[in-house]
Scaffold this motif. Structure first.
Motif, PDB file in Angstrom:
ATOM      1  N   MET A 114     107.396  85.478 -12.138  1.00 26.90           N
ATOM      2  CA  MET A 114     106.141  86.205 -12.021  1.00 26.90           C
ATOM      3  C   MET A 114     105.089  85.497 -12.862  1.00 26.90           C
ATOM      4  N   THR A 115     103.902  85.390 -12.305  1.00 24.63           N
ATOM      5  CA  THR A 115     102.815  84.713 -12.999  1.00 24.63           C
ATOM      6  C   THR A 115     102.040  85.712 -13.862  1.00 24.63           C
ATOM      7  N   PRO A 116     101.219  85.205 -14.775  1.00 23.28           N
ATOM      8  CA  PRO A 116     100.362  86.115 -15.556  1.00 23.28           C
ATOM      9  C   PRO A 116      99.444  86.948 -14.659  1.00 23.28           C
ATOM     10  N   GLU A 117      98.998  86.362 -13.551  1.00 27.99           N
ATOM     11  CA  GLU A 117      98.138  87.099 -12.621  1.00 27.99           C
ATOM     12  C   GLU A 117      98.909  88.263 -12.004  1.00 27.99           C
ATOM     13  N   ASP A 118     100.192  88.033 -11.685  1.00 24.68           N
ATOM     14  CA  ASP A 118     101.026  89.100 -11.138  1.00 24.68           C
ATOM     15  C   ASP A 118     101.161  90.243 -12.136  1.00 24.68           C
ATOM     16  N   ILE A 145      98.600 104.220  -9.854  1.00 32.02           N
ATOM     17  CA  ILE A 145      99.502 105.102  -9.094  1.00 32.02           C
ATOM     18  C   ILE A 145     100.781 105.445  -9.848  1.00 32.02           C
ATOM     19  N   GLY A 146     100.900 104.997 -11.082  1.00 34.60           N
ATOM     20  CA  GLY A 146     102.075 105.312 -11.886  1.00 34.60           C
ATOM     21  C   GLY A 146     103.095 104.177 -11.879  1.00 34.60           C
ATOM     22  N   ALA A 147     103.611 103.859 -13.041  1.00 32.35           N
ATOM     23  CA  ALA A 147     104.559 102.749 -13.184  1.00 32.35           C
ATOM     24  C   ALA A 147     105.814 102.954 -12.346  1.00 32.35           C
ATOM     25  N   GLU A 148     106.205 104.200 -12.125  1.00 30.91           N
ATOM     26  CA  GLU A 148     107.407 104.469 -11.332  1.00 30.91           C
ATOM     27  C   GLU A 148     107.237 104.097  -9.866  1.00 30.91           C
ATOM     28  N   ASN A 149     106.000 103.828  -9.443  1.00 26.82           N
ATOM     29  CA  ASN A 149     105.707 103.455  -8.056  1.00 26.82           C
ATOM     30  C   ASN A 149     105.354 101.987  -7.889  1.00 26.82           C
ATOM     31  N   VAL A 150     105.624 101.183  -8.914  1.00 25.25           N
ATOM     32  CA  VAL A 150     105.314  99.753  -8.869  1.00 25.25           C
ATOM     33  C   VAL A 150     106.542  98.977  -9.320  1.00 25.25           C
ATOM     34  N   ASP A 151     106.940  97.988  -8.516  1.00 25.30           N
ATOM     35  CA  ASP A 151     108.097  97.154  -8.834  1.00 25.30           C
ATOM     36  C   ASP A 151     107.700  95.692  -8.825  1.00 25.30           C
ATOM     37  N   ILE A 152     108.408  94.917  -9.625  1.00 22.11           N
ATOM     38  CA  ILE A 152     108.311  93.462  -9.570  1.00 22.11           C
ATOM     39  C   ILE A 152     109.366  93.005  -8.563  1.00 22.11           C
ATOM     40  N   ILE A 153     108.990  92.145  -7.651  1.00 20.76           N
ATOM     41  CA  ILE A 153     109.892  91.706  -6.587  1.00 20.76           C
ATOM     42  C   ILE A 153     110.578  90.410  -6.989  1.00 20.76           C
ATOM     43  N   ALA A 154     111.902  90.421  -6.955  1.00 21.33           N
ATOM     44  CA  ALA A 154     112.688  89.212  -7.190  1.00 21.33           C
ATOM     45  C   ALA A 154     112.696  88.374  -5.911  1.00 21.33           C
ATOM     46  N   PRO A 155     112.821  87.053  -6.025  1.00 17.40           N
ATOM     47  CA  PRO A 155     112.775  86.191  -4.831  1.00 17.40           C
ATOM     48  C   PRO A 155     113.798  86.549  -3.759  1.00 17.40           C
ATOM     49  N   GLN A 156     114.934  87.120  -4.120  1.00 19.71           N
ATOM     50  CA  GLN A 156     115.967  87.459  -3.147  1.00 19.71           C
ATOM     51  C   GLN A 156     115.843  88.892  -2.613  1.00 19.71           C
ATOM     52  N   GLY A 168     104.728  83.863   2.988  1.00 16.36           N
ATOM     53  CA  GLY A 168     104.050  84.029   1.716  1.00 16.36           C
ATOM     54  C   GLY A 168     104.988  84.392   0.580  1.00 16.36           C
ATOM     55  N   THR A 169     104.428  84.518  -0.583  1.00 16.71           N
ATOM     56  CA  THR A 169     105.182  84.927  -1.761  1.00 16.71           C
ATOM     57  C   THR A 169     104.629  86.256  -2.241  1.00 16.71           C
ATOM     58  N   LEU A 170     105.492  87.227  -2.332  1.00 19.26           N
ATOM     59  CA  LEU A 170     105.090  88.541  -2.827  1.00 19.26           C
ATOM     60  C   LEU A 170     105.767  88.759  -4.166  1.00 19.26           C
ATOM     61  N   SER A 171     105.045  89.277  -5.130  1.00 16.49           N
ATOM     62  CA  SER A 171     105.589  89.476  -6.469  1.00 16.49           C
ATOM     63  C   SER A 171     105.575  90.915  -6.926  1.00 16.49           C
ATOM     64  N   VAL A 172     104.705  91.725  -6.339  1.00 22.01           N
ATOM     65  CA  VAL A 172     104.546  93.108  -6.786  1.00 22.01           C
ATOM     66  C   VAL A 172     104.624  94.024  -5.569  1.00 22.01           C
ATOM     67  N   HIS A 173     105.371  95.101  -5.710  1.00 21.75           N
ATOM     68  CA  HIS A 173     105.558  96.074  -4.632  1.00 21.75           C
ATOM     69  C   HIS A 173     105.053  97.430  -5.117  1.00 21.75           C
ATOM     70  N   ALA A 174     104.088  97.983  -4.393  1.00 24.46           N
ATOM     71  CA  ALA A 174     103.551  99.309  -4.727  1.00 24.46           C
ATOM     72  C   ALA A 174     103.995 100.296  -3.655  1.00 24.46           C
ATOM     73  N   ARG A 175     104.343 101.501  -4.082  1.00 21.13           N
ATOM     74  CA  ARG A 175     104.752 102.560  -3.170  1.00 21.13           C
ATOM     75  C   ARG A 175     103.799 103.752  -3.310  1.00 21.13           C
ATOM     76  N   PRO A 176     102.675 103.718  -2.615  1.00 24.49           N
ATOM     77  CA  PRO A 176     101.758 104.855  -2.690  1.00 24.49           C
ATOM     78  C   PRO A 176     102.387 106.073  -2.024  1.00 24.49           C
ATOM     79  N   ASN A 177     102.142 107.238  -2.580  1.00 25.01           N
ATOM     80  CA  ASN A 177     102.747 108.464  -2.080  1.00 25.01           C
ATOM     81  C   ASN A 177     101.750 109.446  -1.484  1.00 25.01           C
TER      82      ASN A 177
END
Length: 81
Positions: A1-5, A16-27, A39-48
């Motif tokens: 993960m980069t500093p920008e990520d 939206i709350g830390a419980e709704n945001v994940d860092i995505i591993a390459p696998q 593309g490369t995705l690094s952050v996953h948000a789950r809006p409710n």
């Protein structure tokens, strides 16, 4: 993960709350796609809620990062997952 990520993840967690945001591993299975996404995705948000979706869009616009919506289920071809 980069500093920008990290900046994006922190901003989303604040919106939206830390419980709704994940860092995505390459696998991570979230990176599998049938339409050839390369593309490369690094952050996953789950809006409710609608408010959460609006907050995610505001964060993305403010930080000038692209959004890649995906299905929350197994709807291959509709953003996939």
């Amino acid at each position: 993960m980069t500093p920008e990520d990290s900046v994006v993840a922190e901003a989303l967690a604040g919106a939206i709350g830390a419980e709704n945001v994940d860092i995505i591993a390459p696998q991570d299975p979230l990176l599998r796609a049938v339409e050839g996404f390369q593309g490369t995705l690094s952050v996953h948000a789950r809006p409710n809620s609608v408010d959460d979706v609006q907050a995610v869009v505001r964060v993305a616009a403010k930080l000038a990062v692209p959004l890649h919506p995906i299905s929350g289920g197994r709807n291959w071809g509709y953003g996939t997952r």
